[in-house]
Design a protein around this motif. Sequence first.
Motif, mmCIF file in Angstrom:
data_model
loop_
_atom_site.group_PDB
_atom_site.id
_atom_site.type_symbol
_atom_site.label_atom_id
_atom_site.label_comp_id
_atom_site.label_asym_id
_atom_site.label_seq_id
_atom_site.Cartn_x
_atom_site.Cartn_y
_atom_site.Cartn_z
ATOM 1 N N GLN A 133 90.143 -15.008 54.688
ATOM 2 C CA GLN A 133 91.166 -14.037 54.643
ATOM 3 C C GLN A 133 92.521 -15.008 54.652
ATOM 4 O OE1 GLN A 133 92.002 -11.368 57.992
ATOM 5 N NE2 GLN A 133 90.216 -13.016 59.034
ATOM 6 N N PRO A 134 93.773 -14.440 54.080
ATOM 7 C CA PRO A 134 95.264 -15.059 54.115
ATOM 8 C C PRO A 134 95.458 -15.535 55.831
ATOM 9 C CG PRO A 134 95.444 -13.027 52.935
ATOM 10 C CD PRO A 134 93.867 -13.070 53.598
ATOM 11 N N VAL A 135 96.093 -16.693 55.773
ATOM 12 C CA VAL A 135 96.166 -17.375 57.194
ATOM 13 C C VAL A 135 97.875 -16.762 57.281
ATOM 14 C CG1 VAL A 135 95.055 -19.368 56.582
ATOM 15 C CG2 VAL A 135 97.191 -19.517 55.782
ATOM 16 N N GLY A 136 98.529 -16.153 56.508
ATOM 17 C CA GLY A 136 99.817 -15.659 56.624
ATOM 18 C C GLY A 136 100.174 -14.531 55.495
ATOM 19 N N LYS A 137 101.016 -13.553 56.025
ATOM 20 C CA LYS A 137 101.329 -12.481 55.145
ATOM 21 C C LYS A 137 102.924 -12.378 55.278
ATOM 22 C CE LYS A 137 97.458 -9.374 54.953
ATOM 23 N NZ LYS A 137 97.067 -7.796 55.141
ATOM 24 N N ILE A 138 103.614 -12.502 53.909
ATOM 25 C CA ILE A 138 105.197 -12.279 53.884
ATOM 26 C C ILE A 138 105.517 -11.067 53.252
ATOM 27 C CG2 ILE A 138 107.026 -13.574 52.928
ATOM 28 C CD1 ILE A 138 105.406 -15.992 52.762
ATOM 29 N N ARG A 139 106.367 -10.395 53.636
ATOM 30 C CA ARG A 139 106.623 -8.979 53.423
ATOM 31 C C ARG A 139 108.162 -8.667 53.306
ATOM 32 N NH1 ARG A 139 107.463 -5.166 57.201
ATOM 33 N NH2 ARG A 139 106.592 -5.617 59.347
ATOM 34 N N PHE A 140 108.665 -7.650 52.809
ATOM 35 C CA PHE A 140 110.336 -7.237 53.000
ATOM 36 C C PHE A 140 110.402 -6.488 54.318
ATOM 37 C CE2 PHE A 140 113.780 -4.246 52.411
ATOM 38 C CZ PHE A 140 114.708 -5.019 52.492
ATOM 39 N N ASN A 141 111.286 -7.038 55.369
ATOM 40 C CA ASN A 141 111.491 -6.330 56.637
ATOM 41 C C ASN A 141 112.820 -5.551 56.146
ATOM 42 O OD1 ASN A 141 112.528 -5.862 59.302
ATOM 43 N ND2 ASN A 141 111.494 -7.749 59.917
ATOM 44 N N ASP A 142 112.542 -4.055 56.518
ATOM 45 C CA ASP A 142 113.427 -3.142 56.112
ATOM 46 C C ASP A 142 114.579 -3.165 57.246
ATOM 47 O OD1 ASP A 142 114.347 -1.115 54.239
ATOM 48 O OD2 ASP A 142 113.677 0.506 55.942
ATOM 49 N N VAL A 143 114.408 -3.652 58.275
ATOM 50 C CA VAL A 143 115.327 -3.782 59.364
ATOM 51 C C VAL A 143 116.256 -4.913 59.092
ATOM 52 C CG1 VAL A 143 115.739 -3.974 61.895
ATOM 53 C CG2 VAL A 143 113.705 -2.585 61.008
ATOM 54 N N ILE A 157 95.171 -12.887 64.074
ATOM 55 C CA ILE A 157 94.301 -14.131 63.596
ATOM 56 C C ILE A 157 94.764 -15.431 64.047
ATOM 57 C CG2 ILE A 157 93.947 -12.637 61.087
ATOM 58 C CD1 ILE A 157 95.643 -15.100 60.075
ATOM 59 N N GLN A 158 95.567 -15.161 64.732
ATOM 60 C CA GLN A 158 96.398 -16.641 65.307
ATOM 61 C C GLN A 158 95.245 -17.241 66.249
ATOM 62 O OE1 GLN A 158 99.835 -16.214 67.406
ATOM 63 N NE2 GLN A 158 100.396 -18.278 67.125
ATOM 64 N N SER A 159 94.348 -16.636 67.092
ATOM 65 C CA SER A 159 93.623 -17.234 68.038
ATOM 66 C C SER A 159 92.364 -17.798 67.320
ATOM 67 C CB SER A 159 92.945 -16.290 68.982
ATOM 68 O OG SER A 159 92.102 -16.709 69.784
ATOM 69 N N GLU A 160 91.881 -17.072 66.426
ATOM 70 C CA GLU A 160 90.874 -17.742 65.626
ATOM 71 C C GLU A 160 91.291 -18.864 64.769
ATOM 72 O OE1 GLU A 160 87.766 -16.669 65.733
ATOM 73 O OE2 GLU A 160 88.207 -15.519 67.180
ATOM 74 N N LEU A 161 92.608 -18.872 64.225
ATOM 75 C CA LEU A 161 92.741 -20.019 63.539
ATOM 76 C C LEU A 161 93.186 -21.156 64.209
ATOM 77 C CD1 LEU A 161 95.947 -18.260 60.969
ATOM 78 C CD2 LEU A 161 93.579 -19.315 60.307
ATOM 79 N N ALA A 162 93.510 -21.095 65.670
ATOM 80 C CA ALA A 162 93.791 -22.295 66.481
ATOM 81 C C ALA A 162 92.467 -22.700 66.750
ATOM 82 C CB ALA A 162 94.462 -21.616 67.733
ATOM 83 N N LYS A 163 91.361 -21.954 66.858
ATOM 84 C CA LYS A 163 90.292 -22.346 67.166
ATOM 85 C C LYS A 163 89.369 -23.302 66.160
ATOM 86 C CE LYS A 163 88.542 -18.828 70.555
ATOM 87 N NZ LYS A 163 87.676 -17.605 70.678
ATOM 88 N N ALA A 164 89.639 -22.730 64.926
ATOM 89 C CA ALA A 164 89.119 -23.336 63.877
ATOM 90 C C ALA A 164 89.782 -24.643 63.621
ATOM 91 C CB ALA A 164 89.270 -22.598 62.723
#
Length: 305
Positions: A133-143, A157-164
């Motif tokens: 799956q993607p390691v990161g997602k970028i999107r428009f922040n309406d705020v 997903i940060q924890s699993e990415l760090a372990k890998a």
Amino acid sequence: MSKNSAESDWQRIVCLFSLLLIIVTGECHAQDPFKIYGKFIVDDGKVTGAMIKVEKNGKQVRLEEVTKSRFDYPLEYDCEYIFSYIKDGYITKKVAVSTFVPKEKQSLEFEPFKFDVEIFKQYEGVNTVIYNQPVGKIRFNDVLNEFDYDTDYTKSIQSELAKAEKALKEKQKQERELLEKLEKEKELAQKQKEKEEKVKPQEEKKVVVNETKPPPKPEKEEKIVSTKTGRTDPEKKPELTGRKESKFEPGLVGMVTMKSYTSAVYGYPVMDGRYGWINYGDGTGIHEISTKEEYDALAARYLVK
């Protein structure tokens, strides 16, 4: 048509043209693409041979070989993009970019969004399912009215990415230590080989010196004196073997008296038909023996009983 009426029509035309220009300009500005850019890093390697694949709304629209580490792409609004960073033998990483922006805000000027991607070498025994799956997602922040990371997704997903990544770096460290060890062993083997090659020529030189050393001087040669002619014959020299044999065997017989050294040979094979020779040990040389009877008589006289 009056002058005032003409001026009024002209003003209406100018106003209409200005309005159309504003509308067209606004639409063109709204179509300005949103851009992403960044750096593609291959850990402990080069980007040569790496690829970047671009998917738009689930369909591949681009696949290109990387010639330099930096990249930038213009994107259309209201689309879902997946960028895959690929190289054989390495973990593939994906980054998702959503360009859905409210229509009324698409006329805003958005800063290009920067992100870097680093891929690691693949090792057996390391669980890399998380990278499906993607390691990161970028999107428009309406705020913020800007593009930004989807923090909720990143946290999930940060924890699993760090372990890998920790497991991959540990494997990488082990590989580097092994390569360093092998390199040191190779260097030691090369030095040993060079040392042996330096010693070998010296040994060969020593052997050559021994081979070229003059042979020891031979003992005083015995002269063969013919009892018939009285002349010495240097060509016909007895080949003494140092053996003492029975007088009934062909070969060498040694005979010693109490007064002087006496030796004789009978049945000698290179005497051209003559029977043998005798040396009385008195310095007169070696004397030929013509017959067996002559030899038997001399042997009876000089042979030590």
